[in-house]
Design a protein around this motif. Structure first.
Motif, PDB file in Angstrom:
ATOM      1  N   GLU A 140       0.826  -1.221   0.000  1.00 19.41           N
ATOM      2  CA  GLU A 140       0.000   0.000   0.000  1.00 19.41           C
ATOM      3  C   GLU A 140       0.860   1.272   0.000  1.00 19.41           C
ATOM      4  O   GLU A 140       0.406   2.324  -0.430  1.00 19.41           O
ATOM      5  CB  GLU A 140      -0.957   0.017   1.196  1.00 19.41           C
ATOM      6  N   ASN A 141       2.099   1.155   0.522  1.00 16.15           N
ATOM      7  CA  ASN A 141       2.976   2.331   0.598  1.00 16.15           C
ATOM      8  C   ASN A 141       4.011   2.403  -0.528  1.00 16.15           C
ATOM      9  O   ASN A 141       4.777   3.359  -0.587  1.00 16.15           O
ATOM     10  CB  ASN A 141       3.720   2.343   1.942  1.00 16.15           C
ATOM     11  N   ASP A 142       4.041   1.396  -1.386  1.00 19.68           N
ATOM     12  CA  ASP A 142       5.048   1.388  -2.451  1.00 19.68           C
ATOM     13  C   ASP A 142       4.772   2.539  -3.439  1.00 19.68           C
ATOM     14  O   ASP A 142       3.665   2.640  -3.973  1.00 19.68           O
ATOM     15  CB  ASP A 142       4.997   0.043  -3.184  1.00 19.68           C
ATOM     16  N   PRO A 143       5.757   3.410  -3.680  1.00 20.45           N
ATOM     17  CA  PRO A 143       5.495   4.587  -4.517  1.00 20.45           C
ATOM     18  C   PRO A 143       5.013   4.239  -5.927  1.00 20.45           C
ATOM     19  O   PRO A 143       4.137   4.921  -6.473  1.00 20.45           O
ATOM     20  CB  PRO A 143       6.859   5.304  -4.581  1.00 20.45           C
ATOM     21  N   THR A 144       5.545   3.161  -6.498  1.00 23.89           N
ATOM     22  CA  THR A 144       5.113   2.766  -7.846  1.00 23.89           C
ATOM     23  C   THR A 144       3.658   2.313  -7.828  1.00 23.89           C
ATOM     24  O   THR A 144       2.868   2.657  -8.717  1.00 23.89           O
ATOM     25  CB  THR A 144       6.000   1.623  -8.377  1.00 23.89           C
ATOM     26  N   VAL A 145       3.299   1.549  -6.817  1.00 23.98           N
ATOM     27  CA  VAL A 145       1.916   1.059  -6.720  1.00 23.98           C
ATOM     28  C   VAL A 145       0.961   2.238  -6.523  1.00 23.98           C
ATOM     29  O   VAL A 145      -0.080   2.323  -7.177  1.00 23.98           O
ATOM     30  CB  VAL A 145       1.784   0.048  -5.558  1.00 23.98           C
ATOM     31  N   VAL A 146       1.346   3.155  -5.640  1.00 21.41           N
ATOM     32  CA  VAL A 146       0.503   4.332  -5.392  1.00 21.41           C
ATOM     33  C   VAL A 146       0.296   5.110  -6.686  1.00 21.41           C
ATOM     34  O   VAL A 146      -0.796   5.605  -6.969  1.00 21.41           O
ATOM     35  CB  VAL A 146       1.130   5.227  -4.303  1.00 21.41           C
ATOM     36  N   GLN A 147       1.351   5.165  -7.503  1.00 27.29           N
ATOM     37  CA  GLN A 147       1.268   5.961  -8.734  1.00 27.29           C
ATOM     38  C   GLN A 147       0.481   5.256  -9.842  1.00 27.29           C
ATOM     39  O   GLN A 147      -0.416   5.847 -10.433  1.00 27.29           O
ATOM     40  CB  GLN A 147       2.690   6.275  -9.226  1.00 27.29           C
ATOM     41  N   ILE A 148       0.810   3.993 -10.124  1.00 30.75           N
ATOM     42  CA  ILE A 148       0.190   3.384 -11.307  1.00 30.75           C
ATOM     43  C   ILE A 148      -1.016   2.488 -10.974  1.00 30.75           C
ATOM     44  O   ILE A 148      -1.798   2.175 -11.859  1.00 30.75           O
ATOM     45  CB  ILE A 148       1.206   2.608 -12.181  1.00 30.75           C
ATOM     46  N   LEU A 149      -1.149   2.073  -9.727  1.00 31.45           N
ATOM     47  CA  LEU A 149      -2.315   1.261  -9.352  1.00 31.45           C
ATOM     48  C   LEU A 149      -2.896   1.764  -8.027  1.00 31.45           C
ATOM     49  O   LEU A 149      -2.928   1.039  -7.021  1.00 31.45           O
ATOM     50  CB  LEU A 149      -1.913  -0.224  -9.229  1.00 31.45           C
ATOM     51  N   PRO A 150      -3.351   3.024  -8.032  1.00 31.31           N
ATOM     52  CA  PRO A 150      -3.848   3.605  -6.784  1.00 31.31           C
ATOM     53  C   PRO A 150      -5.004   2.812  -6.171  1.00 31.31           C
ATOM     54  O   PRO A 150      -5.171   2.783  -4.963  1.00 31.31           O
ATOM     55  CB  PRO A 150      -4.284   5.023  -7.182  1.00 31.31           C
ATOM     56  N   MET A 151      -5.793   2.141  -7.022  1.00 28.33           N
ATOM     57  CA  MET A 151      -6.909   1.344  -6.496  1.00 28.33           C
ATOM     58  C   MET A 151      -6.394   0.196  -5.618  1.00 28.33           C
ATOM     59  O   MET A 151      -7.006  -0.156  -4.602  1.00 28.33           O
ATOM     60  CB  MET A 151      -7.710   0.787  -7.679  1.00 28.33           C
ATOM     61  N   VAL A 152      -5.258  -0.368  -6.029  1.00 30.30           N
ATOM     62  CA  VAL A 152      -4.670  -1.469  -5.253  1.00 30.30           C
ATOM     63  C   VAL A 152      -4.136  -0.945  -3.921  1.00 30.30           C
ATOM     64  O   VAL A 152      -4.378  -1.535  -2.854  1.00 30.30           O
ATOM     65  CB  VAL A 152      -3.557  -2.163  -6.062  1.00 30.30           C
ATOM     66  N   ALA A 153      -3.428   0.180  -3.969  1.00 28.22           N
ATOM     67  CA  ALA A 153      -2.892   0.763  -2.729  1.00 28.22           C
ATOM     68  C   ALA A 153      -4.040   1.093  -1.771  1.00 28.22           C
ATOM     69  O   ALA A 153      -3.977   0.788  -0.579  1.00 28.22           O
ATOM     70  CB  ALA A 153      -2.081   2.019  -3.050  1.00 28.22           C
ATOM     71  N   ALA A 154      -5.104   1.687  -2.306  1.00 24.54           N
ATOM     72  CA  ALA A 154      -6.241   2.081  -1.456  1.00 24.54           C
ATOM     73  C   ALA A 154      -6.942   0.859  -0.874  1.00 24.54           C
ATOM     74  O   ALA A 154      -7.362   0.853   0.287  1.00 24.54           O
ATOM     75  CB  ALA A 154      -7.233   2.916  -2.269  1.00 24.54           C
ATOM     76  N   THR A 155      -7.078  -0.187  -1.670  1.00 27.72           N
ATOM     77  CA  THR A 155      -7.766  -1.398  -1.196  1.00 27.72           C
ATOM     78  C   THR A 155      -6.979  -2.064  -0.070  1.00 27.72           C
ATOM     79  O   THR A 155      -7.547  -2.424   0.970  1.00 27.72           O
ATOM     80  CB  THR A 155      -7.968  -2.391  -2.352  1.00 27.72           C
ATOM     81  N   TYR A 156      -5.673  -2.230  -0.261  1.00 22.71           N
ATOM     82  CA  TYR A 156      -4.872  -2.869   0.795  1.00 22.71           C
ATOM     83  C   TYR A 156      -4.845  -1.997   2.059  1.00 22.71           C
ATOM     84  O   TYR A 156      -4.737  -2.516   3.167  1.00 22.71           O
ATOM     85  CB  TYR A 156      -3.458  -3.211   0.291  1.00 22.71           C
ATOM     86  N   HIS A 157      -4.955  -0.691   1.883  1.00 28.37           N
ATOM     87  CA  HIS A 157      -4.985   0.205   3.036  1.00 28.37           C
ATOM     88  C   HIS A 157      -6.242  -0.025   3.895  1.00 28.37           C
ATOM     89  O   HIS A 157      -6.247   0.287   5.083  1.00 28.37           O
ATOM     90  CB  HIS A 157      -4.930   1.663   2.556  1.00 28.37           C
ATOM     91  N   HIS A 158      -7.290  -0.567   3.284  1.00 31.05           N
ATOM     92  CA  HIS A 158      -8.549  -0.803   4.005  1.00 31.05           C
ATOM     93  C   HIS A 158      -8.512  -2.036   4.897  1.00 31.05           C
ATOM     94  O   HIS A 158      -9.444  -2.274   5.673  1.00 31.05           O
ATOM     95  CB  HIS A 158      -9.708  -0.981   3.016  1.00 31.05           C
ATOM     96  N   VAL A 159      -7.487  -2.879   4.758  1.00 30.63           N
ATOM     97  CA  VAL A 159      -7.480  -4.157   5.478  1.00 30.63           C
ATOM     98  C   VAL A 159      -7.154  -3.935   6.961  1.00 30.63           C
ATOM     99  O   VAL A 159      -6.137  -3.319   7.303  1.00 30.63           O
ATOM    100  CB  VAL A 159      -6.444  -5.122   4.860  1.00 30.63           C
ATOM    101  N   ALA A 160      -8.017  -4.411   7.827  1.00 25.75           N
ATOM    102  CA  ALA A 160      -7.759  -4.537   9.273  1.00 25.75           C
ATOM    103  C   ALA A 160      -7.057  -3.306   9.851  1.00 25.75           C
ATOM    104  O   ALA A 160      -7.533  -2.181   9.698  1.00 25.75           O
ATOM    105  CB  ALA A 160      -6.964  -5.809   9.541  1.00 25.75           C
TER     106      ALA A 160
END
Lengths: 159, 297
Positions: free
Chosen positions: B84-104
């Motif tokens: 969720e904190n990986d800069p590349t993931v935040v940039q190109i797959l923000p939906m993935v970063a946001a989804t993992y941020h929602h876990v527990a």
């Protein structure tokens, strides 16, 4: 079945033989006598058992000691330096961050993990981080103020 | 917890040997947040637990392919927080970063891994709907080779996946969203912020010419034995104009395919109603994002 493990706890290396099912919280409390780490819910939800494993916060009640063989563990007993409380510990005293105290070691370890990673968190960041540490006494504002104070920001009212 | 032997292989090959030797009596453990809980509750009583913590090569996040056709490949032992904190993931797959941020909670996200979370097979988890909507693939590796499988096909039944004895989920490949698309992952949390969803919805809407929907993906969590891909509902919106009426018809159709359980997060009837409400909101948010992402004329 017993396993040989080597864990460095608060800077001291321990080589032990433990049953594979030994949980880290039980290893700390019963094998090492480090009873500062508490067990609350036993399912990873309440945060009372929070310790740092290689610097990352973890729930020791759902961690097998054998599974973290070789790791560096930091517990509440290991964060004061040279007889001086860690700034987070001192802030919890100064700002009323606890009442009965059972959740406090976990709260302090979680707050330390936050500040190690993000020395100047916003209030929202503190809330989002600390949501995994439950307290049934203080109503949370004392905790929030303590963490903010430890971070060097201005705490809100304790009223 | 039952008595068992814990193994710490230092390579995948060694892990496969252990799995081949002990078969059904072996359980693979990644972050342990799922396996240890199941063992404490005696839902799982393996004679051998194979921990992957010392296996190298499962901890990286890398780019795949080129440009907008590319995506990321995530090693199975990458933790939720790392992803969720990986800069590349935040940039190109923000939906993935946001989804993992929602876990527990942050503590669980520091422990739980991407691969372990998927193999756990819990239909209430957050990542599967988003990964299915994006068309992500998992790589399953064993002593006899490797196979790729859409995340959608991984889930067979309640806490049951298609991972076979001897196999380890070694990585997940997640493509980027299509150009011109918007996305949303909504998690309905009426109880506490760290809870499992009462209903969750991942939606991706791709806008065609004008106000038409050229493609749409809708996948729901916590409303069935596995994540629910609402293909029939999608077909009601694909190729249609993005009017409130068409969106409402699409959202209403998810009620036909969800099959929630009555539990302390709500009755089945309530969850079915909320599935419609949150699907509509997710589509609306995704559409809003397509407008925000549209290049300036």
């Amino acid at each position: 079945m017993n396993q040989q493990i080597r864990l460095t706890v608060n800077g001291t290396e321990h080589r032990s033989e433990v049953p594979a099912r030994r949980l880290l919280v039980d290893f700390l409390r019963y094998d090492l006598g480090l009873t500062g780490t508490k067990e609350g819910c036993s399912v990873g939800v309440c945060g009372a058992c929070t310790v740092l494993i290689d610097g990352e916060m973890a729930a020791s009640c759902i961690t097998l000691a054998a599974a973290v063989d070789g790791a560096q563990i930091t517990t509440i007993e290991g964060i004061a330096q040279d007889g001086k409380l860690h700034p987070v510990q001192q802030a919890f005293i100064d700002h009323g961050g606890f009442q009965c105290g059972i959740c406090t070691p976990g709260q302090v370890m979680a707050a330390k993990a936050l500040l190690d990673e993000n020395p100047n968190p916003t209030e929202d960041e503190i809330k989002a981080w600390m949501m995994g540490n439950l307290c049934r006494c203080t109503g949370y504002y004392g905790i929030l103020n303590s963490v903010a104070a430890a971070a060097g920001s201005t705490p809100g009212s304790n009223a | 917890m039952n008595d068992f032997e814990f193994h710490s292989p230092s390579s995948l090959e060694e892990a496969f040997e252990l799995l081949d030797r002990y078969g059904d009596d072996a359980r693979v453990m990644a972050g342990g947040t799922g396996v240890v809980l199941q063992m404490k509750q005696r839902l799982s009583q393996p004679g051998h637990v194979v921990g992957l913590r010392k296996v190298p090569g499962l901890n990286s996040i890398g780019l795949t392919g080129n440009g907008s056709a590319g995506g990321i490949e995530v090693g199975a032992m990458v933790t939720h927080r790392t992803l969720e904190n990986d800069p590349t993931v935040v940039q190109i797959l923000p939906m993935v970063a946001a989804t993992y941020h929602h876990v527990a909670t942050p503590r669980i996200r520091s422990m739980a891994t991407v691969g372990g979370g998927l193999v756990h097979g819990d239909p209430n988890e957050d990542p599967p709907p988003t990964l299915i909507a994006l068309g992500a693939l998992v790589v399953l590796t064993s002593s006899s080779g490797r196979r790729e499988m859409p995340v959608e096909e991984l889930f067979v039944d309640y806490y049951e996946t298609d991972v076979q004895p001897g196999e380890i989920l070694t990585s997940v490949t997640i493509p980027q969203q299509p150009p011109g698309s918007g996305s949303a992952y909504l998690k309905f949390l009426p109880r506490t912020a760290d809870d499992y969803a009462t209903v969750s919805v991942a939606a991706i809407v791709t806008r065609g010419n004008g106000n038409t929907c050229s493609d749409v993906k809708i996948v729901l969590g916590a409303v069935g034995m596995t994540p629910v891909h609402a293909t029939q509902a999608e077909s009601l919106l694909r190729g249609q104009t993005l009017t409130p009426e068409n969106i409402a018809a699409c959202a209403s159709a998810v009620k036909e395919v969800v099959d929630p359980l009555d539990d302390f997060r709500g009755s089945a009837e309530y969850k079915r109603d909320m599935a419609e409400v949150f699907t509509r909101r997710a589509i609306e948010q995704a559409i809003q994002q397509t407008l925000e992402n549209r290049p300036a004329a």
